[in-house]
Design a protein around this motif. Structure first.
Motif, PDB file in Angstrom:
ATOM      1  N   ILE A 203       0.832  -1.210   0.000  1.00  0.00           N
ATOM      2  CA  ILE A 203       0.000   0.000   0.000  1.00  0.00           C
ATOM      3  C   ILE A 203       0.865   1.258   0.000  1.00  0.00           C
ATOM      4  O   ILE A 203       0.576   2.237  -0.706  1.00  0.00           O
ATOM      5  CB  ILE A 203      -0.940  -0.015   1.222  1.00  0.00           C
ATOM      6  N   LYS A 204       1.938   1.228   0.768  1.00  0.00           N
ATOM      7  CA  LYS A 204       2.850   2.377   0.816  1.00  0.00           C
ATOM      8  C   LYS A 204       3.462   2.641  -0.558  1.00  0.00           C
ATOM      9  O   LYS A 204       3.568   3.791  -0.993  1.00  0.00           O
ATOM     10  CB  LYS A 204       3.956   2.109   1.842  1.00  0.00           C
ATOM     11  N   LYS A 205       3.865   1.570  -1.240  1.00  0.00           N
ATOM     12  CA  LYS A 205       4.470   1.733  -2.570  1.00  0.00           C
ATOM     13  C   LYS A 205       3.455   2.270  -3.565  1.00  0.00           C
ATOM     14  O   LYS A 205       3.784   3.133  -4.394  1.00  0.00           O
ATOM     15  CB  LYS A 205       5.012   0.379  -3.055  1.00  0.00           C
ATOM     16  N   VAL A 206       2.223   1.787  -3.489  1.00  0.00           N
ATOM     17  CA  VAL A 206       1.164   2.279  -4.376  1.00  0.00           C
ATOM     18  C   VAL A 206       0.937   3.772  -4.149  1.00  0.00           C
ATOM     19  O   VAL A 206       0.820   4.552  -5.108  1.00  0.00           O
ATOM     20  CB  VAL A 206      -0.147   1.493  -4.143  1.00  0.00           C
ATOM     21  N   ASN A 207       0.894   4.184  -2.905  1.00  0.00           N
ATOM     22  CA  ASN A 207       0.700   5.600  -2.583  1.00  0.00           C
ATOM     23  C   ASN A 207       1.864   6.453  -3.091  1.00  0.00           C
ATOM     24  O   ASN A 207       1.662   7.577  -3.568  1.00  0.00           O
ATOM     25  CB  ASN A 207       0.548   5.783  -1.073  1.00  0.00           C
ATOM     26  N   GLU A 208       3.085   5.918  -2.988  1.00  0.00           N
ATOM     27  CA  GLU A 208       4.256   6.647  -3.475  1.00  0.00           C
ATOM     28  C   GLU A 208       4.189   6.846  -4.987  1.00  0.00           C
ATOM     29  O   GLU A 208       4.447   7.946  -5.501  1.00  0.00           O
ATOM     30  CB  GLU A 208       5.542   5.892  -3.108  1.00  0.00           C
ATOM     31  N   LEU A 209       3.859   5.769  -5.702  1.00  0.00           N
ATOM     32  CA  LEU A 209       3.751   5.862  -7.160  1.00  0.00           C
ATOM     33  C   LEU A 209       2.648   6.832  -7.574  1.00  0.00           C
ATOM     34  O   LEU A 209       2.833   7.667  -8.469  1.00  0.00           O
ATOM     35  CB  LEU A 209       3.466   4.475  -7.747  1.00  0.00           C
ATOM     36  N   ALA A 210       1.503   6.720  -6.917  1.00  0.00           N
ATOM     37  CA  ALA A 210       0.368   7.584  -7.231  1.00  0.00           C
ATOM     38  C   ALA A 210       0.716   9.050  -6.983  1.00  0.00           C
ATOM     39  O   ALA A 210       0.398   9.925  -7.811  1.00  0.00           O
ATOM     40  CB  ALA A 210      -0.843   7.174  -6.405  1.00  0.00           C
ATOM     41  N   ALA A 211       1.365   9.321  -5.856  1.00  0.00           N
ATOM     42  CA  ALA A 211       1.739  10.696  -5.526  1.00  0.00           C
ATOM     43  C   ALA A 211       2.718  11.263  -6.553  1.00  0.00           C
ATOM     44  O   ALA A 211       2.624  12.444  -6.949  1.00  0.00           O
ATOM     45  CB  ALA A 211       2.354  10.747  -4.124  1.00  0.00           C
ATOM     46  N   ASP A 212       3.643  10.419  -7.001  1.00  0.00           N
ATOM     47  CA  ASP A 212       4.632  10.861  -7.989  1.00  0.00           C
ATOM     48  C   ASP A 212       3.962  11.210  -9.316  1.00  0.00           C
ATOM     49  O   ASP A 212       4.247  12.258  -9.917  1.00  0.00           O
ATOM     50  CB  ASP A 212       5.667   9.747  -8.199  1.00  0.00           C
ATOM     51  N   TYR A 213       3.043  10.360  -9.773  1.00  0.00           N
ATOM     52  CA  TYR A 213       2.360  10.629 -11.038  1.00  0.00           C
ATOM     53  C   TYR A 213       1.418  11.835 -10.917  1.00  0.00           C
ATOM     54  O   TYR A 213       1.336  12.664 -11.832  1.00  0.00           O
ATOM     55  CB  TYR A 213       1.575   9.398 -11.488  1.00  0.00           C
TER      56      TYR A 213
END
Length: 295
Positions: A102-112
């Motif tokens: 979940i943390k990685k998904v949030n990081e990717l989403a925030a970056d995009y």
């Protein structure tokens, strides 16, 4: 000093918890053995399908003017809409396994999102679905009983909508995120660009591919079929790999819980003995005081 009866009840309760966590560790160990074997077999198949797909894609590129025109192989450096497909477990009690994904998904989403890219979420696994639903995040697609029992046909059905949106131009990029099995003690977050397909990591030589005989006119048809198989199988493999990692994480979590329960029983036993000694000492003092008062 705590009441002796209360301490004894606590000891009994912790011992029961210890038995439960130990049993759960043994169950996860047995499930991990089976899932790991399936994962290893699937990994060999995935490697081979990647090699064949690479060869056909390269062959089509040589035949067609300007390279391969299949949308699934055309890089998009500036996507406007990205689908993040992620896998979590259906169950908990496996440490930080689910939160790492979940943390990685949030990081990717925030970056995009910081680049002005529209991000859509597609979740496989109850823990991921529950987390993002609680956060008020809209999920374009969700399934809650697939990650605990991976099935090829259901995995293909799940990813089919993602592929259709990509082919229709509704999505420019598809990213697959899951927590994979590295070894018995370690899980590893894996992020893959599922679409467009990158063949940079697949290297084939003429010697390795000389056994493949396909009519030139059939190249594109075979490529299309292989592309679908490639995507379907990668989705299926991510579920298997994630499940193996989940069992591994749960084994570690239950072992830690069992050890903590053991330590807690030991500390409660010491506390019980101290309380018992204090009670005996108090009774002796009362008896001696009573005898002295009668003299």
């Amino acid at each position: 000093m705590a009441n002796l009866k209360e301490i004894k009840l606590k000891i009994g309760s912790v011992k029961n918890t210890q038995k439960t966590t130990k049993a759960m560790k043994l169950v996860s160990s047995a499930k991990l053995t089976r899932t790991r074997q399936l994962s290893e077999q699937s990994r060999s198949y995935a490697k081979k399908i990647n090699e064949v797909l690479s060869e056909i894609a390269n062959r089509v590129s040589k035949v067609q003017d300007g390279g391969n025109h299949n949308k699934a192989f055309i890089p998009n450096e500036n996507p406007k809409t990205v689908d993040i497909v992620f896998v979590t477990a259906d169950k908990g009690l496996c440490g930080g396994f689910n939160m790492a994904t979940i943390k990685k998904v949030n990081e990717l989403a925030a970056d995009y999102k910081s680049k002005g890219v529209n991000v859509r979420y597609r979740a496989a696994g109850r823990k991921g679905v529950d987390f993002f639903s609680f956060q008020g995040v809209e999920l374009s697609q969700k399934v809650t009983d697939l990650s605990s029992a991976p099935d090829y046909d259901r995995a293909a059905d799940f990813i089919k909508d993602v592929v259709e949106d990509f082919q229709k131009g509704e999505t420019d990029k598809v990213i697959l995120v899951y927590n994979g099995f590295l070894n018995m003690l370690t899980q590893e977050i894996r992020v893959r660009d599922l679409l467009p397909i990158s063949l940079d990591d697949v290297e084939t030589t003429e010697a390795e591919t000389s056994m493949l005989e396909i009519e030139p006119d059939d190249d594109e048809e075979v490529l299309e079929e292989l592309t679908n198989k490639y995507i379907d199988f990668n989705m299926y493999y991510s579920l298997i790999d994630s499940l193996a990692a989940e069992h591994s994480a749960r084994m570690q979590a239950m072992e830690a819980a069992t050890n903590n329960a053991k330590d807690r029983v030991n500390s409660l036993t010491v506390e019980y003995n101290k309380a018992r000694q204090a009670a005996i000492t108090t009774e002796l003092i009362e008896i001696i005081s009573g005898v002295e008062s009668l003299k």
